[in-house]
Write a protein that holds these residues in place. Structure first.
Motif, PDB file in Angstrom:
ATOM      1  N   PRO A 148       0.844  -1.199   0.000  1.00 51.27           N
ATOM      2  CA  PRO A 148       0.000   0.000   0.000  1.00 51.27           C
ATOM      3  C   PRO A 148       0.878   1.247   0.000  1.00 51.27           C
ATOM      4  O   PRO A 148       1.986   1.232   0.543  1.00 51.27           O
ATOM      5  CB  PRO A 148      -0.776  -0.105   1.319  1.00 51.27           C
ATOM      6  CG  PRO A 148      -0.596  -1.518   1.781  1.00 51.27           C
ATOM      7  CD  PRO A 148       0.719  -1.979   1.233  1.00 51.27           C
ATOM      8  N   GLY A 149       0.391   2.322  -0.614  1.00 51.15           N
ATOM      9  CA  GLY A 149       1.128   3.583  -0.587  1.00 51.15           C
ATOM     10  C   GLY A 149       0.809   4.379   0.662  1.00 51.15           C
ATOM     11  O   GLY A 149       0.145   3.886   1.578  1.00 51.15           O
ATOM     12  N   ALA A 150       1.266   5.621   0.687  1.00 51.70           N
ATOM     13  CA  ALA A 150       0.980   6.509   1.820  1.00 51.70           C
ATOM     14  C   ALA A 150      -0.532   6.646   1.988  1.00 51.70           C
ATOM     15  O   ALA A 150      -1.277   6.665   1.009  1.00 51.70           O
ATOM     16  CB  ALA A 150       1.605   7.881   1.580  1.00 51.70           C
ATOM     17  N   VAL A 151      -0.991   6.741   3.228  1.00 45.95           N
ATOM     18  CA  VAL A 151      -2.433   6.776   3.462  1.00 45.95           C
ATOM     19  C   VAL A 151      -3.050   8.056   2.898  1.00 45.95           C
ATOM     20  O   VAL A 151      -2.395   9.098   2.803  1.00 45.95           O
ATOM     21  CB  VAL A 151      -2.789   6.654   4.966  1.00 45.95           C
ATOM     22  CG1 VAL A 151      -2.381   5.295   5.494  1.00 45.95           C
ATOM     23  CG2 VAL A 151      -2.178   7.785   5.761  1.00 45.95           C
ATOM     24  N   VAL A 152      -4.309   7.934   2.523  1.00 46.96           N
ATOM     25  CA  VAL A 152      -5.052   9.061   1.969  1.00 46.96           C
ATOM     26  C   VAL A 152      -5.176  10.148   3.040  1.00 46.96           C
ATOM     27  O   VAL A 152      -5.493   9.851   4.185  1.00 46.96           O
ATOM     28  CB  VAL A 152      -6.445   8.600   1.500  1.00 46.96           C
ATOM     29  CG1 VAL A 152      -7.233   9.773   0.942  1.00 46.96           C
ATOM     30  CG2 VAL A 152      -6.307   7.483   0.470  1.00 46.96           C
ATOM     31  N   GLY A 153      -4.904  11.377   2.648  1.00 52.47           N
ATOM     32  CA  GLY A 153      -5.002  12.485   3.589  1.00 52.47           C
ATOM     33  C   GLY A 153      -3.698  12.776   4.303  1.00 52.47           C
ATOM     34  O   GLY A 153      -3.637  13.654   5.164  1.00 52.47           O
ATOM     35  N   SER A 154      -2.639  12.043   3.928  1.00 54.31           N
ATOM     36  CA  SER A 154      -1.361  12.264   4.620  1.00 54.31           C
ATOM     37  C   SER A 154      -0.759  13.617   4.251  1.00 54.31           C
ATOM     38  O   SER A 154       0.114  14.111   4.948  1.00 54.31           O
ATOM     39  CB  SER A 154      -0.379  11.129   4.318  1.00 54.31           C
ATOM     40  OG  SER A 154      -0.313  10.853   2.936  1.00 54.31           O
ATOM     41  N   ARG A 155      -1.216  14.203   3.134  1.00 57.56           N
ATOM     42  CA  ARG A 155      -0.748  15.551   2.797  1.00 57.56           C
ATOM     43  C   ARG A 155      -1.952  16.464   2.560  1.00 57.56           C
ATOM     44  O   ARG A 155      -2.407  16.604   1.424  1.00 57.56           O
ATOM     45  CB  ARG A 155       0.160  15.499   1.566  1.00 57.56           C
ATOM     46  CG  ARG A 155       1.405  14.639   1.847  1.00 57.56           C
ATOM     47  CD  ARG A 155       2.567  15.012   0.993  1.00 57.56           C
ATOM     48  NE  ARG A 155       2.480  14.397  -0.318  1.00 57.56           N
ATOM     49  CZ  ARG A 155       3.475  14.396  -1.198  1.00 57.56           C
ATOM     50  NH1 ARG A 155       4.617  14.990  -0.903  1.00 57.56           N
ATOM     51  NH2 ARG A 155       3.335  13.814  -2.359  1.00 57.56           N
ATOM     52  N   PRO A 156      -2.461  17.073   3.633  1.00 59.40           N
ATOM     53  CA  PRO A 156      -3.662  17.925   3.496  1.00 59.40           C
ATOM     54  C   PRO A 156      -3.436  19.086   2.527  1.00 59.40           C
ATOM     55  O   PRO A 156      -4.360  19.529   1.870  1.00 59.40           O
ATOM     56  CB  PRO A 156      -3.894  18.449   4.915  1.00 59.40           C
ATOM     57  CG  PRO A 156      -3.168  17.492   5.806  1.00 59.40           C
ATOM     58  CD  PRO A 156      -1.995  16.999   5.020  1.00 59.40           C
ATOM     59  N   TYR A 157      -2.204  19.580   2.472  1.00 57.12           N
ATOM     60  CA  TYR A 157      -1.828  20.536   1.433  1.00 57.12           C
ATOM     61  C   TYR A 157      -0.641  19.913   0.716  1.00 57.12           C
ATOM     62  O   TYR A 157       0.447  19.787   1.287  1.00 57.12           O
ATOM     63  CB  TYR A 157      -1.465  21.908   2.015  1.00 57.12           C
ATOM     64  CG  TYR A 157      -1.344  22.952   0.927  1.00 57.12           C
ATOM     65  CD1 TYR A 157      -2.406  23.792   0.621  1.00 57.12           C
ATOM     66  CD2 TYR A 157      -0.184  23.048   0.164  1.00 57.12           C
ATOM     67  CE1 TYR A 157      -2.313  24.713  -0.408  1.00 57.12           C
ATOM     68  CE2 TYR A 157      -0.088  23.962  -0.869  1.00 57.12           C
ATOM     69  CZ  TYR A 157      -1.148  24.793  -1.147  1.00 57.12           C
ATOM     70  OH  TYR A 157      -1.058  25.697  -2.176  1.00 57.12           O
ATOM     71  N   GLY A 158      -0.844  19.490  -0.528  1.00 56.31           N
ATOM     72  CA  GLY A 158       0.145  18.686  -1.237  1.00 56.31           C
ATOM     73  C   GLY A 158       1.404  19.437  -1.622  1.00 56.31           C
ATOM     74  O   GLY A 158       1.404  20.661  -1.732  1.00 56.31           O
ATOM     75  N   THR A 159       2.465  18.678  -1.828  1.00 54.93           N
ATOM     76  CA  THR A 159       3.742  19.227  -2.277  1.00 54.93           C
ATOM     77  C   THR A 159       4.273  18.334  -3.400  1.00 54.93           C
ATOM     78  O   THR A 159       3.798  17.214  -3.578  1.00 54.93           O
ATOM     79  CB  THR A 159       4.763  19.261  -1.127  1.00 54.93           C
ATOM     80  OG1 THR A 159       4.820  17.959  -0.532  1.00 54.93           O
ATOM     81  CG2 THR A 159       4.354  20.274  -0.066  1.00 54.93           C
ATOM     82  N   PRO A 160       5.271  18.810  -4.157  1.00 53.46           N
ATOM     83  CA  PRO A 160       5.786  17.996  -5.264  1.00 53.46           C
ATOM     84  C   PRO A 160       6.463  16.717  -4.785  1.00 53.46           C
ATOM     85  O   PRO A 160       6.824  16.580  -3.616  1.00 53.46           O
ATOM     86  CB  PRO A 160       6.805  18.928  -5.941  1.00 53.46           C
ATOM     87  CG  PRO A 160       6.364  20.308  -5.582  1.00 53.46           C
ATOM     88  CD  PRO A 160       5.830  20.174  -4.178  1.00 53.46           C
ATOM     89  N   SER A 161       6.661  15.802  -5.720  1.00 53.51           N
ATOM     90  CA  SER A 161       7.387  14.560  -5.454  1.00 53.51           C
ATOM     91  C   SER A 161       8.799  14.866  -4.964  1.00 53.51           C
ATOM     92  O   SER A 161       9.415  15.849  -5.365  1.00 53.51           O
ATOM     93  CB  SER A 161       7.467  13.737  -6.743  1.00 53.51           C
ATOM     94  OG  SER A 161       8.486  12.762  -6.652  1.00 53.51           O
TER      95      SER A 161
END
Lengths: 437, 437
Positions: free
Chosen positions: A71-84
């Motif tokens: 599984p990847g990172a859980v949903v909501g782990s970045r409430p404000y997203g950033t680049p890879s």
């Protein structure tokens, strides 16, 4: 050859539904063998097409990569997203040689960007005494001077007025100066960016205060430590000028004038006063520091042109561009951006022969007034050393000049409004450098 | 009254240069007295217009605020910018009641956004087994099946093809389900966002491999832990489908499929496969889990509609919207977004009388096909309780339905494709709530 390629590219990207068989990379991608059995088919063609050996070695055609096995990172782990994490080298370029960084600039990494929208995190900056951190609840805009009623607006007041949204570019008038600086597209011309702005037509706010008949100029003042101040002709204020509070959907960033910025489409960037706190309606300009000792253009005879507001037509090839290494000979798409403070771009032309001949590039629709326009040009490189360059033409018929023809008129005393062509040299090994460096 | 206000707003925002004296907030902003002497003029009108007491108390009209008395943060202190600290509540909304967060979603904070571009950090998410962290150098796209030549592409290969850029919305087909969830615009309809995408027409890549005559479907597979898989009709693949690597100018974010995503404009979001690793050309659909047990629509008779690809016309008022508190009676601009998977929005209508009558909203130009369209409506609130709602109409003539008329046809067994009108109730104290809650 180039003409033929252009037609081919246009034909293939037309929205038809025929099964066309024209191919671009031909030998440039990996032929797969044994795919259905899960085996990897690695072809030497990958290396030939310019992919690195590392990439070829990492080929994992239809084998299951590690990130599919868990599984990847859980949903909501970045409430404000950033680049890879793999894009953390894509940042604004800061010139390392300044004596101080209160009054300085950072440049958009044009060579890394696609389309016409500049993401807010990479929008170019030019500050005159750093970036203030303003609490919007405490911020006020005052409109006074030659008006019926002086008014003080909170941010909530401003946001209640009928709103307007439009995509406009902004460019520093010192982009890039008259001496060649740097090696990349960012360094050469990165003091330009483009965004979708939302706010209130300035006209609406001036009408709310009521203009006196003798009103001719509006003096705009920022709340930064520089108290950045410019005089704006009333005609512009009643035309397309805006007070903006949002950029690309969200509130302005601090670097772009949070919580309120003046926006003067097509005018030199410093006039779009950030952190706007005051508009004084007057009958004459104030001749502030930033429109006398700075942001004027010294001519060969020593006299200065003052109030050179409009950013004239310009373009730059962003790919291939300085610092990049292109793959081997064969198909390449030349990509870049064009813009004009006077309106729409009508044409961009490309030369791949030191400026002897020019051929039209494809313009990505929609072409918007006073916004960046993305241009694209299908090109077959024969592997020999070459100089590539672009020149843009706007709806007024103005043609982007060479640096030589610009200097012939303006001399070399000035710092601002260099809209000359940027030529890139490609060596036989595919290395791209500034042709004037 | 509302009609008159609409005309007034349109007149004032027209691009003319007359000194119009129509005013919007009239008593709603602070009259300044003693401005030139530096004194602060605080009017009780601020409190009346809905500004908080705190704001009125903080009035600092033309006094010099603390951030003007010192240099700000040095230039270059944020090589990749982030929002102001005062906006740190503007984040994606995560539903707190899920049993797990591997397969879940976050919603765009629609009520905080302006314009039509959703910034990448706030773009909605729907993942089926978390967010993989993919090294682009190791990533491959394989095209195989009913093709002349099976091919494996690196990211560099993909980026060399002729590129295309376009603004499109994406929406989850479960936006918002058929049972009312939540109180805000984000909670009610936040599984929709819009961006400028850059990539390669899928048609170009399929042509490169060469389609066999019996090709009818393309099976797309993601490299995430869910191996997310959907069947796409070949007709769509040869129309406006794209393989995208950039969003709003920069590379895709991990949450949006970095480094490569399928994009199917106007189709339900889950079909735009993220982290795309495989395209198998086939003569029939694969009937994957995500197009049989999920993403089908159960009708009243228990049968399921399969392959309901297109997202039909929808709109929602984002301001005023649930959870907000509007100022007192007087002028307010009703703002919202509309979109259709079938093409352009031609009209948005507003009702401020429980749906009895409808009046046209202003559409922010340019109106783009399969993109969000911002609508605006000038409104005078008389201070009495009211229900406001919007309905959109697209170029096919489809009119956004009420929830009642939708349920009449589809029943209540389904989860997907609820494009019903969202009504908001405004109480006499200005508090806004979901009218169905």
């Amino acid at each position: 050859m180039a003409n033929e390629s252009t037609e081919e590219a246009l034909a293939v990207t037309d929205a038809d539904t025929q099964h066309r068989r024209r191919r671009f990379l031909r030998n440039g991608v990996t032929a797969v063998t044994g795919v259905l059995a899960g085996g990897a088919g690695v072809s030497a063609a990958v290396a030939q097409s310019g992919s690195t050996a590392k990439e070829a070695a990492a080929d994992n055609t239809l084998t299951v990569p590690p990130w599919t096995k868990q599984p990847g990172a859980v949903v909501g782990s970045r409430p404000y997203g950033t680049p890879s994490q793999f894009e953390n080298n894509v940042i604004r370029h800061l010139r390392k040689t300044d004596k101080q960084y209160s009054s300085s600039s950072t440049r958009s990494p044009l060579q890394e960007l696609d389309g016409i929208i500049t993401p807010n995190g990479l929008f170019y900056e030019r500050h005159h005494n750093g970036i203030p951190d303003i609490n919007p609840v405490e911020h006020r805009l005052v409109v006074h001077g030659l008006v019926d009623n002086a008014l003080s607006f909170t941010l909530n007041d401003i946001r209640r007025f009928p709103s307007h949204t439009q995509i406009y570019f902004l460019e520093c008038s010192g982009n890039p100066g008259y001496t060649v600086y740097g090696k990349t597209a960012a360094e050469a011309n990165g003091l330009v960016s483009c965004a979708e702005w939302t706010g209130v037509p300035l006209k609406t706010i001036l009408n709310e205060a009521g203009l006196n008949p003798e009103a001719k100029w509006v003096i705009a003042e920022g709340a930064d430590g520089a108290g950045m101040t410019r005089s704006i002709p009333l005609e512009k204020c009643l035309d397309d000028a805006m007070l903006v509070y949002s950029q690309n959907g969200e509130r302005l960033r601090p670097e772009q004038g949070y919580p309120l910025r003046l926006l003067l489409p097509g005018y030199e960037g410093n006039m779009s006063i950030k952190w706007l706190r005051r508009l004084q309606v007057a009958d004459q300009p104030v001749h502030s520091r930033e429109e006398t000792s700075k942001y004027t253009d010294i001519l060969p005879d020593g006299k200065a042109r003052e109030f050179t507001f409009v950013m004239e037509v310009k373009s730059i090839i962003t790919s291939p561009s300085g610092g990049q290494q292109i793959g081997g000979k064969g198909f390449h798409e030349i990509r870049g951006i064009a813009w004009s403070g006077k309106g729409r771009i009508t044409k961009v032309e490309i030369s791949v022969d030191e400026g002897k001949t020019w051929q039209p590039a494809r313009l990505q629709m929609p072409v918007l007034s006073k916004a960046l326009t993305r241009f694209l040009f299908a090109w077959e490189w024969n592997g020999e050393p070459v100089v590539i360059q672009s020149r843009a033409i706007d709806e007024t018929g103005y043609i982007q000049p060479t640096l030589e023809s610009l200097i012939e008129v303006r001399g070399v005393n000035g710092t601002y409004h260099n809209n000359a062509i940027t030529p890139w040299r490609i060596a036989s090994d595919g290395k791209v450098t500034h042709a004037r460096a």
